[in-house]
Design an enzyme around this catalytic site. Sequence first.
Site, short mmCIF file in Angstrom:
data_model
loop_
_atom_site.label_atom_id
_atom_site.label_comp_id
_atom_site.label_asym_id
_atom_site.label_seq_id
_atom_site.Cartn_x
_atom_site.Cartn_y
_atom_site.Cartn_z
N ASP A 74 20.76 10.98 24.26
CA ASP A 74 22.15 10.77 23.88
C ASP A 74 22.79 9.82 24.89
OD1 ASP A 74 21.58 12.60 21.95
OD2 ASP A 74 23.18 14.01 22.45
N GLU A 122 24.66 16.21 10.78
CA GLU A 122 25.15 17.18 11.77
C GLU A 122 25.68 18.38 10.99
OE1 GLU A 122 28.05 14.92 13.88
OE2 GLU A 122 26.56 13.68 14.90
#
Length: 252
Positions: free
Chosen positions: A10, A129
């Site tokens: 990330d 997500e």
Amino acid sequence: MRTRLIPRLDIKGPNLIKGINLEGLRVIGAPQDYARKYYEQGADELLYVDVVASLYGRNSLHDIVRRAAQDVFVPLTVTGGLRSVDDVRDMLRAGADKVGINTAATKRPELISEVARKFGSQCMVLSIEAKRVASGRWEAYTDNGREPTGMDVVEWAQRGVELGAGEILLTSVDQEGTREGFDLALLAAVAGVVPVPVIASGGMGQPQDAVKAVREGRADAVAMADILHYNRSTLGDIRTAALAAGVGVRTQ
């Protein structure tokens, strides 16, 4: 079919970061250093996620991906802020092998078909997500788990594949960063209705979680971050645990 082990990186600006439930982001270090380390440990692929791309309306990973492609020789998947066929083309030219699309696909699903037609469905990864809204039900979110879409995750995964997605990156926002294991019910629900590979993401705390993701969640690949970034396990440890449990993984 071998299960792929995929370190997840990330990225915020120039830094590798990590959060919990996709929030409270902490700087870990330089992405290139970690990419090289995981490549040397035998990663099957690397997953780069621009965690602030949706806020700024663009993906800023081109330079990071370009550098990685020079000394990391496994497939690179890049997701975050990719909104058009041109965005995808630019990222592929920078060195990505596959692209993950979330926000832009929820707003204009035909983008999935456009990318799949132009570059092949194997290149088009639908990034989802997921947040649990009830027992056995999950809603798709965007913007790093902040924005609800009103879309049912299982239905959206099915539709995305029908439109041309060749793979699903399925991140549990509830489990992400908790070290409590993957949302196995979520994985099984999606894997049970799509004919393409599903990458489990969010919650890996110990090597055995990868085994459960494959056995109980029917995942085809496992993405992991915290467990590697904080040196709680190596890819070698995870590979050994998988092989001991009879889960096929690539041996170095």
